[in-house]
Design an enzyme around this catalytic site. Structure first.
Site, PDB file in Angstrom:
ATOM      1  N   LYS A 104       0.816  -1.215   0.000  1.00  0.00           N
ATOM      2  CA  LYS A 104       0.000   0.000   0.000  1.00  0.00           C
ATOM      3  C   LYS A 104       0.848   1.263   0.000  1.00  0.00           C
ATOM      4  O   LYS A 104       1.854   1.328   0.686  1.00  0.00           O
ATOM      5  CB  LYS A 104      -0.878   0.027   1.254  1.00  0.00           C
ATOM      6  CG  LYS A 104      -1.761  -1.179   1.336  1.00  0.00           C
ATOM      7  CD  LYS A 104      -3.192  -0.825   1.045  1.00  0.00           C
ATOM      8  CE  LYS A 104      -3.923  -2.109   0.812  1.00  0.00           C
ATOM      9  NZ  LYS A 104      -5.343  -1.967   0.783  1.00  0.00           N
ATOM     10  N   ILE A 432     -10.268 -19.079   4.131  1.00  0.00           N
ATOM     11  CA  ILE A 432     -10.527 -17.694   4.564  1.00  0.00           C
ATOM     12  C   ILE A 432     -11.909 -17.210   4.138  1.00  0.00           C
ATOM     13  O   ILE A 432     -12.386 -16.185   4.605  1.00  0.00           O
ATOM     14  CB  ILE A 432      -9.410 -16.763   4.051  1.00  0.00           C
ATOM     15  CG1 ILE A 432      -8.050 -17.265   4.545  1.00  0.00           C
ATOM     16  CG2 ILE A 432      -9.596 -15.335   4.495  1.00  0.00           C
ATOM     17  CD1 ILE A 432      -7.935 -17.433   6.047  1.00  0.00           C
ATOM     18  N   GLU A 485     -18.811 -17.416  -0.629  1.00  0.00           N
ATOM     19  CA  GLU A 485     -18.965 -15.993  -1.008  1.00  0.00           C
ATOM     20  C   GLU A 485     -19.292 -15.746  -2.485  1.00  0.00           C
ATOM     21  O   GLU A 485     -18.929 -14.713  -3.040  1.00  0.00           O
ATOM     22  CB  GLU A 485     -17.705 -15.193  -0.604  1.00  0.00           C
ATOM     23  CG  GLU A 485     -17.446 -15.225   0.887  1.00  0.00           C
ATOM     24  CD  GLU A 485     -16.212 -14.407   1.327  1.00  0.00           C
ATOM     25  OE1 GLU A 485     -15.855 -13.449   0.635  1.00  0.00           O
ATOM     26  OE2 GLU A 485     -15.656 -14.741   2.382  1.00  0.00           O
ATOM     27  N   ASP A 600     -13.806 -10.125   8.972  1.00  0.00           N
ATOM     28  CA  ASP A 600     -12.551  -9.801   8.287  1.00  0.00           C
ATOM     29  C   ASP A 600     -12.144  -8.350   8.536  1.00  0.00           C
ATOM     30  O   ASP A 600     -12.960  -7.447   8.385  1.00  0.00           O
ATOM     31  CB  ASP A 600     -12.717  -9.985   6.766  1.00  0.00           C
ATOM     32  CG  ASP A 600     -12.859 -11.448   6.367  1.00  0.00           C
ATOM     33  OD1 ASP A 600     -12.234 -12.303   7.027  1.00  0.00           O
ATOM     34  OD2 ASP A 600     -13.577 -11.727   5.389  1.00  0.00           O
ATOM     35  N   CYS A 643      -4.704  -9.952   5.972  1.00  0.00           N
ATOM     36  CA  CYS A 643      -3.927 -10.677   4.960  1.00  0.00           C
ATOM     37  C   CYS A 643      -2.439 -10.378   4.992  1.00  0.00           C
ATOM     38  O   CYS A 643      -1.742 -10.693   4.054  1.00  0.00           O
ATOM     39  CB  CYS A 643      -4.390 -10.352   3.559  1.00  0.00           C
ATOM     40  SG  CYS A 643      -5.990  -9.669   3.425  1.00  0.00           S
ATOM     41  N   HIS A 695      -1.724 -15.819  -3.825  1.00  0.00           N
ATOM     42  CA  HIS A 695      -1.530 -14.899  -4.946  1.00  0.00           C
ATOM     43  C   HIS A 695      -0.819 -15.573  -6.112  1.00  0.00           C
ATOM     44  O   HIS A 695      -0.737 -15.026  -7.194  1.00  0.00           O
ATOM     45  CB  HIS A 695      -0.762 -13.664  -4.493  1.00  0.00           C
ATOM     46  CG  HIS A 695      -1.458 -12.971  -3.368  1.00  0.00           C
ATOM     47  ND1 HIS A 695      -1.188 -13.263  -2.051  1.00  0.00           N
ATOM     48  CD2 HIS A 695      -2.451 -12.078  -3.355  1.00  0.00           C
ATOM     49  CE1 HIS A 695      -1.987 -12.543  -1.290  1.00  0.00           C
ATOM     50  NE2 HIS A 695      -2.767 -11.819  -2.049  1.00  0.00           N
TER      51      HIS A 695
HETATM   52  N1  GLN Z   1     -13.325 -13.457   3.422  1.00  0.00           N
HETATM   53  C1  GLN Z   1     -12.672 -12.760   2.371  1.00  0.00           C
HETATM   54  C2  GLN Z   1     -12.319 -13.700   1.224  1.00  0.00           C
HETATM   55  O1  GLN Z   1     -12.033 -14.820   1.464  1.00  0.00           O
HETATM   56  C3  GLN Z   1     -11.418 -12.082   2.855  1.00  0.00           C
HETATM   57  C4  GLN Z   1     -10.735 -11.286   1.774  1.00  0.00           C
HETATM   58  C5  GLN Z   1      -9.573 -10.453   2.259  1.00  0.00           C
HETATM   59  O2  GLN Z   1      -9.010 -10.673   3.290  1.00  0.00           O
HETATM   60  N2  GLN Z   1      -9.175  -9.458   1.516  1.00  0.00           N
HETATM   61  O3  GLN Z   1     -12.311 -13.324   0.080  1.00  0.00           O
HETATM   62 ZN    ZN Z   2      -6.965 -11.724   3.161  1.00  0.00          ZN
END
Ligand code: GLN
Ligand code: ZN
Length: 758
Positions: A104, A432, A485, A600, A643, A695
């Site tokens: 960032k 996550i 999600e 989160d 993250c 990533h």
């Molecule tokens: N729960 C979100 C996901 O899995 C978290 C995303 C993040 O930390 N940027 O996409």
């Molecule tokens: Zn994350």
């Protein structure tokens, strides 16, 4: 008086930037057509600038990132990229297999590429600022070129140095901390900057805009000496306009002594710069660049107040240039296409184009222009009307008590109840939250938003996806499941669309990094939850399995930090309003039988102010907001997720959030980051270690995953550890996700067995 603008959003009216760049990557455009496309964006910006302001820059249209441009200009190219081959090398560094790290830019949501300095042999490799300047000059515009200052460049870079840890490779990248290093690198860099600035002025540039926002960090006294020296050398070759932003300059008195033509300060983000002018004045022989139009928020300026400020400032200095307070790319291009904002909102907003107009109006009003003075009064009238007021919300905030920010039972007691209910094995495995957002998912969603399919059809599709992802997770053998999600585009926009008092835009795109854009929501009124937001999907997922499914929310601090927010009430009150809405959701999830809720907070740390002295007050409300949102029953297990991995400086604050489990990134440092938790003696919370890097498309091997877990087991009791990927899986493909998670679960099972035996 003059007006100045810089940092205009390069996205274009219709995201031309994104399309041009991505078409090059998809090989739908030749390099030449690509450059032509970028050039037409350059003229588009110059054309807008020249309608509104007196002085403007070239250099706003980097092909990927302005720090990368600067690195290439200065010849800072790591050896692994081989010989520099123009755009090919450029995009290898930006997004190839071994791309530069991205992080960032100060406390904003823009990510820059971190230059890696491997030695001190800098050279003027490809003069990008000059090329952009010349292009506009030839088109008949008269901009001033823009560059990143040497100090800021070095502060944001990493240098390759001998490692101090024996376990790691012999060399590692680290920030420049010591005086000796800063001095050596700076003096090695200065000749190249001299050459660069010389080349610009000899091509006709009347001045050079030098962005030096790192002067707003905690700058040491010895650093100021070096900075002074650097500007003394550089200002021989051109008139320099040194610009700072995002906060007050760390040492105003030394700043105004810098031997340059013009000095820019941000008069919006802080009170201190103005107080310093009042206290210490401003040198007569220099030009003050007053950053008075907010470059980071979307509100129309209160021009009457700004005018008063200008009148005051003009007493301190002969020559003033007024400008935006920081680069304008933090706001969308233009308000014009927004036609479905809540009533009364549009006329209060100002995006990049409108901000240029404000600069023009201010100047004209200052000079006594009658129409401009009328416009000033009109802006004042609009701003005094309240919109989005909700008395109940305000009352609830006013009546919050200490206990609302505290869970009923201390961690050590509640963890026992939670374990009894959940009955999880050692090293529980989970993810996550998100699973691949495939082409299909995106297509069906856009068919739904454009009205091509009905809500029922869309919901049925989402249910199918949920069922599929539950089965897959069961088959892999994960212990705590998620619903995937699929119904969410963006973790903040999703909640913004469900909350009242928050608007979302149609075309309010802002650059996140590279070609990635997002639309920050606008918090304009009191925030509340008209109805449940996530219960349908989560409870459906839970109904399909006997394993626990995590409820999934975005935390109040992240929603706030990734949105534009109102400025008429304190920031912490907005955070508490969002937190209360989330708490209602938590209560509904509990009532629906959900036993684990993840909130989160990936933006928790980045919202911290630039200067450490301002940290305690930020973290105080940020922690309280999180705690308010997560005040679940003792038996509900609260998770949070961040993250990143740099916890050393903030670990005490993170601890005070009082979650039960936190999942973090750990793979890139091979588990080394766990050391922060080891060093913090009181640490007793569970940690989900991110055992592989999502990533990258590469499937991690069992050995790699095992190494991270074992490193973590050395630092913390195994009872505290969870095993998970380091972030959501939404950008990955199923072909990568399934084998990766299988490896993760298998290794964990093997480790579990060996632990039981031992
Ligand atoms: N729960 C979100 C996901 O899995 C978290 C995303 C993040 O930390 N940027 O996409
Ligand atoms: Zn994350």
């Amino acid at each position: 008086m003059k007006t100045l603008a810089y940092g205009f959003p390069k996205l274009g009216e219709k995201r031309e930037f994104k399309n041009t760049l991505e078409n090059l990557w998809k090989e739908k455009l030749s390099q030449q057509d690509f450059i032509e496309g970028m050039n037409s964006i350059r003229t588009w910006i110059a054309n807008i600038y020249s309608q509104f302001v007196d002085v403007y820059v070239s250099g706003d249209v980097s092909y990927y990132d302005f720090m990368l441009d600067m690195a290439i200009t200065l010849g800072v190219i790591p050896k692994r990229f081989g010989e520099y081959k123009g755009l090919d090398t450029y995009f290898q560094m930006a997004r190839g297999g071994q791309a530069l790290e991205m992080t960032k830019y100060f406390n904003t949501n823009y990510h820059y590429l971190v230059p890696e300095i491997e030695g001190k042999d800098f050279r003027l490799l490809e003069n990008i600022p000059l090329e952009e300047y010349k292009f506009l000059k030839e088109k008949g515009y008269n901009p001033i070129p823009k560059i990143i200052a040497p100090y800021t460049f070095l502060k944001l870079s990493k240098v390759l140095k001998r490692s101090s840890h024996s376990e790691l490779p012999l060399y590692e990248l680290s920030k420049i901390e010591s005086k000796e290093d800063m001095e050596n690198y700076l003096f090695a860099l200065l000749p190249v900057y001299e050459e660069l600035i010389k080349s610009l002025s000899s091509s006709g540039a009347s001045a050079v805009l030098v962005e030096d926002p790192a002067l707003c960090l905690d700058v040491e006294s010895w650093e100021w000496e070096l900075i002074q020296e650097a500007y003394k050398r550089l200002s021989k070759y051109a008139d320099l306009y040194v610009i700072t932003y995002y906060d007050s300059v760390s040492d105003y008195k030394r700043f105004i002594e810098l031997p340059v033509k013009a000095l820019g300060i941000d008069l919006v983000s802080n009170r201190e710069n103005l107080e310093n002018i009042r206290k210490y004045g401003f040198p007569e022989d220099k030009v003050l660049i007053a950053g008075i139009i907010n470059g980071r928020n979307v509100w129309r300026a209160n021009l009457r107040e700004k005018l008063k400020l200008l009148e005051e400032l003009s007493k301190f200095t002969q020559e003033i240039i007024i400008s935006n307070s920081c680069p304008l790319f933090h706001v969308p291009v233009s308000l014009e296409p927004e036609d479905s904002l809540p009533e009364g909102l549009k006329e209060r907003l100002s995006f990049a184009k409108e901000k240029l107009r404000e600069l023009k109006t201010l100047k004209a009003a200052f000079e006594g222009d009658a129409q401009a003075l009328k416009d000033v009064e009109e802006s004042q009238r609009l701003l005094t009307q309240n919109i989005g007021v909700r008395e109940e919300v305000r009352k609830r905030i006013a009546s919050l008590k200490e206990e609302d920010f505290q869970r009923e039972m201390p961690y050590q007691e509640r963890v026992k109840i939670q374990q009894e209910i959940l009955n999880l094995p050692l090293l529980p495995t989970t993810t996550i939250g998100s699973f691949p957002q495939t082409e299909e998912v995106r297509k069906v969603r856009s068919a739904y938003t454009s009205g091509k399919i009905s809500q029922e059809e869309y919901k049925a599709f989402i249910r199918e996806q949920i069922e599929k992802v539950i089965r897959i997770q069961e088959e892999i053998g994960l212990d705590v499941l998620v619903h995937g999600e699929f119904e969410r585009t963006d973790m903040v926009e999703f909640f913004a669309q469900k909350l009242e008092g928050v608007a979302t835009t149609k075309h309010g795109w802002v650059l996140s990094y590279g070609s990635r854009v997002y639309r920050p929501p606008i918090i304009y009124g009191d925030v509340y939850r008209p109805k449940a937001m996530t219960i349908e999907e989560i409870t459906y997922a839970q109904s399909l399995t006997s394993k626990p499914v995590k409820g999934m929310l975005t935390g109040p601090v992240t929603i706030l930090n990734w949105s534009y927010y109102r400025e008429d009430i304190p920031k912490h009150e907005i955070a508490y309003q969002i937190a209360l809405a989330l708490l209602e959701e938590v209560r509904d999830l509990e009532a629906a039988g959900i036993k684990i809720i993840q909130i989160d907070e990936p933006a928790f740390r980045e919202g911290a102010p630039l200067k450490k002295r301002d940290w305690p007050s930020y973290f105080e409300w940020a922690i309280k907001a999180f705690r308010l949102s997560s005040r679940a029953k003792p038996e509900t297990q609260i998770h949070s997720h961040m993250c990143y991995s740099e916890f050393n400086e903030v670990i005490e604050y993170i601890y005070q959030m009082d979650f039960d489990v936190i999942s973090i990134e750990a793979s890139r440092s091979k588990g080394e980051i766990i050391a922060a938790f080891e060093a913090f003696k009181e640490w007793d919370r569970q940690i989900g270690i991110g055992v592989y890097d999502i990533h990258s498309p590469v499937v991690p091997t069992k050995e790699q995953i095992r190494a991270v877990i074992e490193r973590s087991m050395k630092a913390l009791p195994v009872e505290l550890l969870w095993v998970n990927p380091d972030c959501g899986l939404k950008t990955r493909r199923w072909e990568e996700v399934i084998p990766s998670l299988k490896n993760m679960v298998e290794v964990t099972k093997e480790l579990r067995e060996s632990l039981v035996k031992a």
